[in-house]
Design an enzyme around this catalytic site. Structure first.
Site, PDB file in Angstrom:
ATOM      1  N   GLU A 267      48.721 -11.890  12.624  1.00  0.00           N
ATOM      2  CA  GLU A 267      47.472 -12.465  13.130  1.00  0.00           C
ATOM      3  C   GLU A 267      47.224 -13.813  12.457  1.00  0.00           C
ATOM      4  O   GLU A 267      47.427 -13.963  11.245  1.00  0.00           O
ATOM      5  CB  GLU A 267      46.316 -11.499  12.826  1.00  0.00           C
ATOM      6  CG  GLU A 267      44.953 -11.981  13.300  1.00  0.00           C
ATOM      7  CD  GLU A 267      43.837 -11.025  12.901  1.00  0.00           C
ATOM      8  OE1 GLU A 267      42.804 -10.985  13.601  1.00  0.00           O
ATOM      9  OE2 GLU A 267      43.985 -10.321  11.875  1.00  0.00           O
ATOM     10  N   LYS A 343      41.962  -9.387  21.196  1.00  0.00           N
ATOM     11  CA  LYS A 343      41.333  -8.570  20.163  1.00  0.00           C
ATOM     12  C   LYS A 343      39.998  -8.079  20.701  1.00  0.00           C
ATOM     13  O   LYS A 343      39.133  -8.884  21.071  1.00  0.00           O
ATOM     14  CB  LYS A 343      41.136  -9.379  18.887  1.00  0.00           C
ATOM     15  CG  LYS A 343      40.668  -8.551  17.692  1.00  0.00           C
ATOM     16  CD  LYS A 343      40.696  -9.392  16.416  1.00  0.00           C
ATOM     17  CE  LYS A 343      40.376  -8.543  15.188  1.00  0.00           C
ATOM     18  NZ  LYS A 343      40.456  -9.327  13.937  1.00  0.00           N
ATOM     19  N   CYS A 377      44.864  -6.264  14.363  1.00  0.00           N
ATOM     20  CA  CYS A 377      44.195  -5.994  13.089  1.00  0.00           C
ATOM     21  C   CYS A 377      43.067  -4.945  13.173  1.00  0.00           C
ATOM     22  O   CYS A 377      43.339  -3.751  13.279  1.00  0.00           O
ATOM     23  CB  CYS A 377      43.680  -7.304  12.505  1.00  0.00           C
ATOM     24  SG  CYS A 377      43.281  -7.219  10.736  1.00  0.00           S
TER      25      CYS A 377
END
Length: 511
Positions: A267, A343, A377
């Site tokens: 990321e 995300k 993440c």
């Protein structure tokens, strides 16, 4: 390849008779009898009829730019000296034997404008897969040594071959074959009577199928192993996008050299470029970084094609048409196609410092070797997302992450491992290490990349397939066997997916 040529999609498919006119007009035969005439329509028709799986073309944006032709022959016919005319039955292909045990290559070529993109390697990989699928003993063919004429008055062919192996001499054909795991079985004289460049010599080249089994009535399945490469990225200053991609290409090249199917970047791996905007506020700086995103995507697509590997680009900021800032990444397939992932859950700090918005799309992705999911993440800490993907058949979950402290990393690692167990899949995570003292909100990073598995028989007892050295720049290469997942779904000690109480609860994706 010329700068003006742009590639959007690459495909390997079986040769069809409708391709003949394009082939005949575009290529000159390598193994000709002295003329410059391509294979006749009758010859191509016969090859397709007797062995359709062995005849393939490389198609770039609907244009045929390469071709590979093959026969099946018996080992006893080609283990010793022979000529091209003998092995092809004077190009009648009467030597083709469906019950033979050798895949014999009779032609490979790539259009000159498309050389240097490793397209020929794709056709060789297809042949290897075909050899394994058909349970053939080996791939063999006579290989030219076209640079030998430059050294023929000084050294003999055997010494020339040795020097090519030791990289003292470069030969465009032999060097390529050796790099593709073929070995020289012997030197043959008179293989191609008109091959003056090779001084009428040729190498009998062979690639051995390690999965070969003596013939039986049992069906031999195609191997199910997928190789993943994780980049544990060192944060360091870069003056320009070119400097950044010099390092990116180094890792893509290294991982692809291990014949990996995937490479995963972390990321915000491109965060060092934000130093250029250090005199601006944090929200302005991240939007400055977002200006690079589309060019970064395009460069990754080219690498995916050139290095024949599926690239998961980690993540980067991206301003969409609605004017909002998102954290996104791209799956760049080795056939030239790509898709974007987002995300879903942005962290409180991403909202506070940068004003990021959460994405709205949850999906899995089809690839040439597995169905995959990608969560960036923080998203891996929400089990609903990966469960939706598991319900859609996900086999490997990739998690690019960026964590500053060890406890933040532990949240990602522990949750990633939990996702592997509860969804009966493999999970691969990759993060960044080091520090960026001149970039706001990106001061320090902590990471230990790894590949996690379910905890059951057939898998590591602790569910850790492989882990990198903490806080050290490196690559981690690991094989995962998809057949083990199929066995787990049916014969596992516990069956997390199968044993869910759907009579009591369910998970729905709102459209």
């Amino acid at each position: 390849m010329e700068e003006s040529i742009t590639i959007n999609k690459v495909q390997i498919r079986n040769l069809q008779m409708s391709d003949y006119e394009q082939l005949a007009q575009s290529f000159t035969r390598v193994y000709s009898d002295g003329s410059d005439v391509f294979w006749t329509r009758k010859q191509i028709s016969k090859l397709i009829k007797i062995f359709p799986e062995g005849q393939i073309v490389t198609v770039v944006d609907d244009k045929i730019v390469g071709c590979a032709l093959s026969l099946i022959v018996d080992y006893d016919m080609v283990k010793s000296d022979h000529t091209y005319a003998q092995v092809t039955g004077n190009e009648t292909f009467s030597t083709h034997n469906p019950d033979g045990n050798i895949l014999y290559g009779i032609e490979v070529f790539i259009h000159p404008d498309y050389r240097g993109l490793r397209l020929a390697r794709r056709m060789y990989e297809y042949r290897k897969d075909l050899c394994e699928t058909l349970n053939l003993k080996a791939i063999m063919f006579g290989g030219r040594i076209p640079n030998y004429h430059k050294y023929a008055d000084k050294i003999r062919p055997r010494e020339y071959i040795t020097k090519v192996k030791q990289k003292e001499i470069y030969d465009p054909v032999l060097t390529f074959q050796l790099s593709n795991d073929f070995h020289v079985r012997k030197v043959m004289r008179g293989y191609l009577p008109n091959d003056e460049e090779s001084k009428h010599f040729a190498c009998l080249l062979q690639w051995d199928n390690i999965y070969y089994q003596e013939p039986s009535h049992d069906f031999v399945n195609k191997k199910s192993t997928v190789r993943v490469g994780l980049v544990q990225w060192q944060m360091r200053p870069y003056r320009s996008l070119d400097d950044l991609f010099e390092q990116v290409e180094y890792f893509v090249d290294a991982v692809s050299d291990y014949q990996s199917d995937f490479v995963l970047f972390p990321e915000y791996f491109n965060a060092p470029l934000m130093a250029k905007f250090n005199d601006e506020g944090e929200s302005e700086a991240i939007r400055g970084l977002a200006k690079y995103t589309e060019e970064i995507r395009d460069r990754f697509i080219k690498f995916a094609i050139s290095y024949n590997i599926n690239i998961i680009t980690g993540s980067m900021p991206f301003v969409k048409e609605d004017g909002l800032l998102y954290n996104v990444g791209f799956l760049c397939r080795r056939d030239g196609s790509y898709e974007m992932y987002e995300k879903i859950h942005v962290t409180p700090d991403e909202i506070k410092s940068w004003g990021l918005s959460g994405g709205k799309k949850i999906q899995t992705f089809e690839t040439d070797c597995a169905k995959i999911g990608i969560l960036i993440c923080y998203d891996v800490e929400f089990p609903e997302l990966s469960r939706i993907m598991a319900n859609d058949g996900m086999q490997i979950l990739f998690v690019p992450f960026l964590t500053d402290t060890q406890n933040a990393y532990s949240r990602v690692k522990v949750c990633a491992h939990a996702r592997a167990i509860e969804n009966e899949c493999f999970v691969a995570i990759a993060g960044s290490v080091g520090n960026l003292p001149r970039v706001h909100n990106m001061d320090i990073q902590y990471a230990q990349s790894g590949v996690f598995t379910p905890c059951d028989f057939g898998f590591p007892t602790d569910g850790k397939r492989a882990e990198a050295t903490p806080n050290t720049e490196m690559i981690l290469i690991s094989d995962v066997d998809l057949d083990l997942l199929s066995q787990l779904h049916t014969y596992g000690s516990v069956k997390n997916l199968k044993d869910r109480r759907n009579d009591l609860y369910e998970l729905k994706l709102k459209q």
